[in-house]
Write a protein that holds these residues in place. Structure first.
Motif, PDB file in Angstrom:
ATOM      1  N   PHE A 191      -1.790   3.503  -1.867  1.00 32.94           N
ATOM      2  CA  PHE A 191      -1.997   4.919  -1.589  1.00 32.94           C
ATOM      3  C   PHE A 191      -1.679   5.796  -2.798  1.00 32.94           C
ATOM      4  O   PHE A 191      -2.176   6.904  -2.913  1.00 32.94           O
ATOM      5  CB  PHE A 191      -1.201   5.350  -0.358  1.00 32.94           C
TER       6      PHE A 191
ATOM      7  N   VAL B 141       2.909  12.167 -13.237  1.00 30.37           N
ATOM      8  CA  VAL B 141       3.507  13.083 -12.249  1.00 30.37           C
ATOM      9  C   VAL B 141       3.427  12.480 -10.844  1.00 30.37           C
ATOM     10  O   VAL B 141       4.389  12.525 -10.078  1.00 30.37           O
ATOM     11  CB  VAL B 141       2.830  14.473 -12.301  1.00 30.37           C
TER      12      VAL B 141
ATOM     13  N   LYS C  53       6.813  15.652   1.516  1.00 33.62           N
ATOM     14  CA  LYS C  53       5.759  14.893   0.830  1.00 33.62           C
ATOM     15  C   LYS C  53       4.434  15.636   0.809  1.00 33.62           C
ATOM     16  O   LYS C  53       3.789  15.757  -0.235  1.00 33.62           O
ATOM     17  CB  LYS C  53       5.585  13.557   1.545  1.00 33.62           C
ATOM     18  N   ILE C  54       4.022  16.172   1.962  1.00 32.61           N
ATOM     19  CA  ILE C  54       2.701  16.796   2.036  1.00 32.61           C
ATOM     20  C   ILE C  54       2.674  18.097   1.240  1.00 32.61           C
ATOM     21  O   ILE C  54       1.744  18.355   0.469  1.00 32.61           O
ATOM     22  CB  ILE C  54       2.315  17.063   3.502  1.00 32.61           C
TER      23      ILE C  54
ATOM     24  N   ASN D  51      10.988  19.250  -0.932  1.00 28.79           N
ATOM     25  CA  ASN D  51      10.985  17.794  -1.002  1.00 28.79           C
ATOM     26  C   ASN D  51      10.009  17.155  -0.024  1.00 28.79           C
ATOM     27  O   ASN D  51       9.882  15.942   0.020  1.00 28.79           O
ATOM     28  CB  ASN D  51      12.391  17.258  -0.741  1.00 28.79           C
TER      29      ASN D  51
ATOM     30  N   TRP E 266       5.998   9.898 -10.520  1.00 29.22           N
ATOM     31  CA  TRP E 266       7.337  10.485 -10.501  1.00 29.22           C
ATOM     32  C   TRP E 266       7.624  11.090  -9.132  1.00 29.22           C
ATOM     33  O   TRP E 266       8.676  10.852  -8.538  1.00 29.22           O
ATOM     34  CB  TRP E 266       7.425  11.528 -11.628  1.00 29.22           C
ATOM     35  N   ALA E 267       6.663  11.877  -8.621  1.00 23.27           N
ATOM     36  CA  ALA E 267       6.920  12.619  -7.381  1.00 23.27           C
ATOM     37  C   ALA E 267       6.733  11.747  -6.136  1.00 23.27           C
ATOM     38  O   ALA E 267       7.227  12.093  -5.071  1.00 23.27           O
ATOM     39  CB  ALA E 267       6.005  13.839  -7.308  1.00 23.27           C
ATOM     40  N   GLN E 268       6.016  10.625  -6.257  1.00 20.04           N
ATOM     41  CA  GLN E 268       5.822   9.715  -5.128  1.00 20.04           C
ATOM     42  C   GLN E 268       5.318  10.450  -3.880  1.00 20.04           C
ATOM     43  O   GLN E 268       5.949  10.404  -2.829  1.00 20.04           O
ATOM     44  CB  GLN E 268       7.139   8.988  -4.804  1.00 20.04           C
ATOM     45  N   VAL E 269       4.166  11.112  -4.010  1.00 25.18           N
ATOM     46  CA  VAL E 269       3.648  11.891  -2.885  1.00 25.18           C
ATOM     47  C   VAL E 269       2.479  11.196  -2.200  1.00 25.18           C
ATOM     48  O   VAL E 269       1.691  11.812  -1.512  1.00 25.18           O
ATOM     49  CB  VAL E 269       3.217  13.310  -3.327  1.00 25.18           C
ATOM     50  N   GLN E 270       2.365   9.888  -2.392  1.00 24.88           N
ATOM     51  CA  GLN E 270       1.223   9.168  -1.834  1.00 24.88           C
ATOM     52  C   GLN E 270       1.309   9.004  -0.325  1.00 24.88           C
ATOM     53  O   GLN E 270       2.382   9.040   0.252  1.00 24.88           O
ATOM     54  CB  GLN E 270       1.132   7.782  -2.488  1.00 24.88           C
ATOM     55  N   GLY E 271       0.139   8.802   0.266  1.00 23.21           N
ATOM     56  CA  GLY E 271       0.081   8.428   1.684  1.00 23.21           C
ATOM     57  C   GLY E 271       0.361   9.584   2.631  1.00 23.21           C
ATOM     58  O   GLY E 271      -0.142  10.686   2.445  1.00 23.21           O
ATOM     59  N   PHE E 272       1.190   9.326   3.638  1.00 22.12           N
ATOM     60  CA  PHE E 272       1.382  10.279   4.721  1.00 22.12           C
ATOM     61  C   PHE E 272       2.850  10.646   4.870  1.00 22.12           C
ATOM     62  O   PHE E 272       3.729   9.859   4.566  1.00 22.12           O
ATOM     63  CB  PHE E 272       0.854   9.682   6.023  1.00 22.12           C
TER      64      PHE E 272
ATOM     65  N   ARG F 233      12.148  14.904  -4.349  1.00 22.70           N
ATOM     66  CA  ARG F 233      11.095  15.153  -5.325  1.00 22.70           C
ATOM     67  C   ARG F 233      11.131  16.564  -5.873  1.00 22.70           C
ATOM     68  O   ARG F 233      10.170  16.995  -6.518  1.00 22.70           O
ATOM     69  CB  ARG F 233       9.711  14.827  -4.750  1.00 22.70           C
ATOM     70  N   ASP F 234      12.232  17.295  -5.665  1.00 26.89           N
ATOM     71  CA  ASP F 234      12.245  18.693  -6.131  1.00 26.89           C
ATOM     72  C   ASP F 234      12.192  18.808  -7.656  1.00 26.89           C
ATOM     73  O   ASP F 234      11.594  19.740  -8.181  1.00 26.89           O
ATOM     74  CB  ASP F 234      13.440  19.462  -5.553  1.00 26.89           C
TER      75      ASP F 234
ATOM     76  N   ALA G  57      10.542  16.913  -9.794  1.00 31.04           N
ATOM     77  CA  ALA G  57       9.150  16.767 -10.222  1.00 31.04           C
ATOM     78  C   ALA G  57       8.357  18.037  -9.931  1.00 31.04           C
ATOM     79  O   ALA G  57       7.597  18.522 -10.776  1.00 31.04           O
ATOM     80  CB  ALA G  57       8.514  15.565  -9.522  1.00 31.04           C
ATOM     81  N   VAL G  58       8.559  18.598  -8.724  1.00 33.52           N
ATOM     82  CA  VAL G  58       7.818  19.801  -8.332  1.00 33.52           C
ATOM     83  C   VAL G  58       8.185  20.976  -9.235  1.00 33.52           C
ATOM     84  O   VAL G  58       7.317  21.678  -9.761  1.00 33.52           O
ATOM     85  CB  VAL G  58       8.093  20.133  -6.843  1.00 33.52           C
TER      86      VAL G  58
ATOM     87  N   PHE H 233      12.531  10.763  -0.104  1.00 30.88           N
ATOM     88  CA  PHE H 233      12.707  10.757  -1.551  1.00 30.88           C
ATOM     89  C   PHE H 233      12.954  12.193  -2.003  1.00 30.88           C
ATOM     90  O   PHE H 233      12.380  13.126  -1.460  1.00 30.88           O
ATOM     91  CB  PHE H 233      11.415  10.203  -2.172  1.00 30.88           C
TER      92      PHE H 233
ATOM     93  N   LEU I 121       6.727  20.727 -12.708  1.00 32.93           N
ATOM     94  CA  LEU I 121       5.309  21.064 -12.811  1.00 32.93           C
ATOM     95  C   LEU I 121       5.089  22.582 -12.712  1.00 32.93           C
ATOM     96  O   LEU I 121       4.241  23.139 -13.408  1.00 32.93           O
ATOM     97  CB  LEU I 121       4.511  20.329 -11.724  1.00 32.93           C
TER      98      LEU I 121
ATOM     99  N   LEU J  66       0.913  21.064  -3.434  1.00 29.28           N
ATOM    100  CA  LEU J  66       1.301  21.978  -4.512  1.00 29.28           C
ATOM    101  C   LEU J  66       0.974  21.359  -5.868  1.00 29.28           C
ATOM    102  O   LEU J  66       0.479  22.036  -6.771  1.00 29.28           O
ATOM    103  CB  LEU J  66       2.788  22.318  -4.408  1.00 29.28           C
ATOM    104  N   ILE J  67       1.227  20.054  -6.004  1.00 32.11           N
ATOM    105  CA  ILE J  67       0.912  19.378  -7.263  1.00 32.11           C
ATOM    106  C   ILE J  67      -0.588  19.458  -7.538  1.00 32.11           C
ATOM    107  O   ILE J  67      -1.020  19.761  -8.650  1.00 32.11           O
ATOM    108  CB  ILE J  67       1.404  17.911  -7.224  1.00 32.11           C
TER     109      ILE J  67
ATOM    110  N   SER K  48       0.820  -1.213   0.000  1.00 33.87           N
ATOM    111  CA  SER K  48       0.000   0.000   0.000  1.00 33.87           C
ATOM    112  C   SER K  48       0.858   1.269   0.000  1.00 33.87           C
ATOM    113  O   SER K  48       0.456   2.273  -0.572  1.00 33.87           O
ATOM    114  CB  SER K  48      -0.940  -0.007   1.201  1.00 33.87           C
ATOM    115  N   GLY K  49       2.028   1.221   0.623  1.00 32.81           N
ATOM    116  CA  GLY K  49       2.943   2.352   0.564  1.00 32.81           C
ATOM    117  C   GLY K  49       2.449   3.605   1.257  1.00 32.81           C
ATOM    118  O   GLY K  49       2.567   4.703   0.733  1.00 32.81           O
ATOM    119  N   ALA K  50       1.881   3.463   2.466  1.00 33.71           N
ATOM    120  CA  ALA K  50       1.368   4.637   3.175  1.00 33.71           C
ATOM    121  C   ALA K  50       2.496   5.569   3.592  1.00 33.71           C
ATOM    122  O   ALA K  50       2.409   6.784   3.421  1.00 33.71           O
ATOM    123  CB  ALA K  50       0.569   4.194   4.392  1.00 33.71           C
ATOM    124  N   THR K  51       3.556   5.004   4.173  1.00 35.56           N
ATOM    125  CA  THR K  51       4.651   5.858   4.621  1.00 35.56           C
ATOM    126  C   THR K  51       5.991   5.384   4.047  1.00 35.56           C
ATOM    127  O   THR K  51       7.024   5.943   4.359  1.00 35.56           O
ATOM    128  CB  THR K  51       4.759   5.850   6.163  1.00 35.56           C
TER     129      THR K  51
ATOM    130  N   ALA L 214       4.599  18.917  -1.290  1.00 32.14           N
ATOM    131  CA  ALA L 214       4.661  18.604  -2.720  1.00 32.14           C
ATOM    132  C   ALA L 214       3.312  18.100  -3.211  1.00 32.14           C
ATOM    133  O   ALA L 214       2.827  18.503  -4.280  1.00 32.14           O
ATOM    134  CB  ALA L 214       5.747  17.564  -2.989  1.00 32.14           C
TER     135      ALA L 214
END
Lengths: 371, 256
Positions: free
Chosen positions: B125, B97, B215-216, B213, B100-106, A126-127, A129-130, A124, A133, B221-222, A92-95, B218
């Motif tokens: 997630f 996107v 997660k929340i 970077n 790529w950005a892997q912003v799932q979950g918490f 992720r700059d 990707a951000v 990770f 966009l 913002l996405i 599920s990849g929650a955290t 990003a």
């Protein structure tokens, strides 16, 4: 024609420049590891150990997997060193997450021996990707609207700076956060309206009705919350709390609805003034009715904009709650109620802005302030 | 009575006062949309493929938002077709996107809220994040395309002889105002939703790099940028849809 021609060329040149600068920025963030204080590493190789099935007390079936990452450190004192680290992730990849070769991650190196056990994965990167966009949005705005899109961009940048300043003041001083952000909202409104609509009587009407509409909504919310003793509001479930909850909740409602309210009052004002310009003999009540007519067809879609944003944001927590054996009703009241109440408060503000703006604009026309 | 009930009653009365019967219809539309969004999250939690749930509900939400409380006619049809095309383009952007950005979950900032919960729930997630981003942009896309279509249909009706080039030019200038105000709606709601998180960042002295970077941050913002891209895209798509309809009509007229 001769004068128009070069102008057009300059625009395209500028767009090409934006394109190139964007590519530079995106490439730059890919190689910006040396600018980070945290250690950045690139995943070179991955070895997966296969899935282990998992199930919990709620009969959720999932899996867990271990992987060994071969990393190349990109910055800091260990730059260029190759190290290995362990990662565990779930289906599920929650955290957690599964890593792939080529990705960049933040790590913490606890011991100089660089053994596997002393490498901790922090997150990770992720700059890229951000930034990509952001660049795509700016590009589209400039390509489609040419440079008339730049005012919208400018207002966003200025507002971001103002917001940052307000947050710093809130953190650095013990100034009442609600009053601080109320002042910020007034400045937001004035700056944005002047940048987007220019200096005119329409802008003055828009600014005053936006401020009034937002204030009335917050006042109503405040009274309702006090009278009902916040029954059913789960403030203990509020996210990211570092100070008193209620003022920050009100601040969120206030700033969140400001943009939509401004949008609505600007639309009503400009159409009403245009109608009056065509026919000066229109009476106060005719104008008022006209304003109401314009407003009522826009308010529904606008309320939906905020509603969908506020409610969709609760999705991950909602699914987690529902899957942890909670009933629909309990999950709704715990997770969604704060977001729903926030959209209700904004919706009340948006709705009341229709008569407020119509009244102010018609009154100004009636008093012959507008010619 | 609970706070939510009282606010709901006040909203209902306010919408009646400000919009009469139209306000009533808009209120019903809002309730329907809530039902659809709630159903989406429940169905996704059952493990039904998110794209199926989101696509079907997205189309229904667009119908409700565009046709409820609006004059139904050519402009609503143009707005509906436009939003469908824009949402399709945006979904094609959202899925890569999000991967790529892997912003799932918490994020690490949520740790406290997750205490005592089973995180291995068998639902991806990443899928939930995609569903959330798709649904959150629908309102903005619908609003912008209704505004664009209303403006452009009026111009075409007033000026039937207008050339395609002039029509596009006027379309872009109408779009300019719509984008300006829609961006404010989106970005202010972004600030409003994240004011607590920004204060958290400031208190714990996050650097700009850490924020970019996070997660929340990003993820939110996405969501906002995707909605903004959707709004900008409604401009060329509305113009293209209207020109296509006009040329098809002209061809038909020629044949007859």
């Amino acid at each position: 024609m001769k004068r128009i021609h070069p102008k057009f060329k300059i625009r395209w040149l500028a767009i090409v420049l934006v394109l190139i600068s964007g590519l530079i920025v995106v490439t730059f963030t890919h190689f910006d590891a040396p600018m980070y204080k945290q250690t950045v590493a690139r995943v070179v190789n991955v070895h997966n150990y296969g899935r282990t099935s998992q199930s919990d007390e709620f009969q959720n079936h999932d899996y867990q997997e271990n992987q060994t990452l071969t990393l190349k450190v990109l910055n800091g004192q260990y730059k260029g060193k190759t190290i290995t680290a362990n990662n565990q992730f779930s289906g599920s990849g929650a955290t957690d997450m599964k890593y792939h070769p080529g990705q960049q991650i933040f790590i913490h190196i606890a011991n100089k021996n660089l053994k596997r056990s002393s490498i901790l994965i922090n997150g990770f990167k992720r700059d890229t990707a951000v930034v990509f966009l952001i660049w795509l949005t700016v590009m589209l705005l400039l390509v489609i609207l040419k440079f008339s899109g730049s005012m919208a961009l400018l207002s966003i940048v200025i507002n971001a700076v103002l917001f940052f300043l307000a947050v710093s003041i809130d953190v650095g001083t013990s100034f009442n956060p609600f009053i601080l952000f109320a002042i910020l909202s007034v400045i937001f409104t004035i700056v944005t309206a002047v940048l987007i609509f220019g200096v005119s009587k329409e802008t003055v009407v828009t600014i005053s009705s936006t401020i009034l509409g937002t204030a009335v909504a917050i006042l109503i919310a405040f009274i309702v919350l006090s009278v009902t003793h916040e029954r059913g509001m789960k403030f203990e479930m509020m996210d990211y709390v570092t100070q008193q909850r209620l003022p920050i909740y009100f601040v969120g409602c206030m700033i969140g609805s400001l943009g939509a309210i401004m949008d609505l009052s600007a639309d009503i004002t400009s159409s009403l003034f245009a109608v009056y310009e065509e026919d000066h003999s229109l009476s106060f009540f005719k104008l008022l009715k006209n304003g109401q007519n314009i407003g009522r067809s826009i308010m529904g879609p606008l309320i939906n904009v905020l509603f969908l944003i506020f409610v969709a944001g609760t999705f991950p927590m909602m699914v987690l709650f529902l899957r942890n054996g909670n009933s629909w009703g309990y999950s709704f009241s715990m997770i969604m109620s704060l977001g729903i109440i926030q959209s209700l408060i904004s919706a009340i503000g948006i709705t009341l802005t229709v008569p407020i703006t119509s009244l102010i604009a018609s009154a100004l026309c009636e008093m012959k302030v507008v010619k | 009575m609970s706070t939510m009930t009282v606010l709901l009653i006040i909203l209902f009365l306010a919408m009646l006062l400000a919009g009469g019967s139209k306000g009533f219809v808009a209120f019903i539309g809002l309730l329907c949309n809530f039902g659809l969004v709630f159903m989406s999250v429940v169905l996704i939690s059952f493990g039904i493929p998110y794209l199926l749930v989101t696509l079907i509900n997205a189309i229904i939400i667009l119908v409700i938002t565009i046709y409820f409380g609006n004059e139904q006619g050519r402009n609503a049809d143009v707005a509906f077709v436009t939003s469908l095309i824009v949402v399709a383009i945006v979904i094609a952007l959202i899925i890569p996107v999000e991967h790529w950005a892997q912003v799932q979950g918490f994020g690490p900032e949520n740790t406290e809220d997750l205490e005592g919960m089973s995180l291995q729930i068998g639902v991806k997630f990443l899928d939930i994040s995609c569903a959330m981003t798709i649904l959150s942009c629908l309102g903005a896309v619908a609003e912008a395309s209704v505004a664009m279509a209303t403006g452009l249909v009026e111009i075409q009706d007033h000026n039937t002889q207008i050339s395609d080039k002039d029509f596009s030019y006027i379309g872009v200038s109408i779009g300019k105002e719509i984008v300006g105000t829609a961006f404010n709606t989106l970005f202010f709601s972004f600030y409003g939703e994240l004011v607590g998180l920004f204060i958290w960042f400031a208190r714990l002295h996050y650097s700009i790099g850490m924020v970019m970077n996070d997660k929340i941050f990003a993820s939110e913002l996405i969501m906002t940028l995707i909605s903004a891209i959707g709004v900008v895209l409604t401009i060329p798509v509305t113009i293209a849809v209207m020109l296509y309809l006009k040329h098809r009509k002209m061809k038909k007229a020629k044949r007859e």
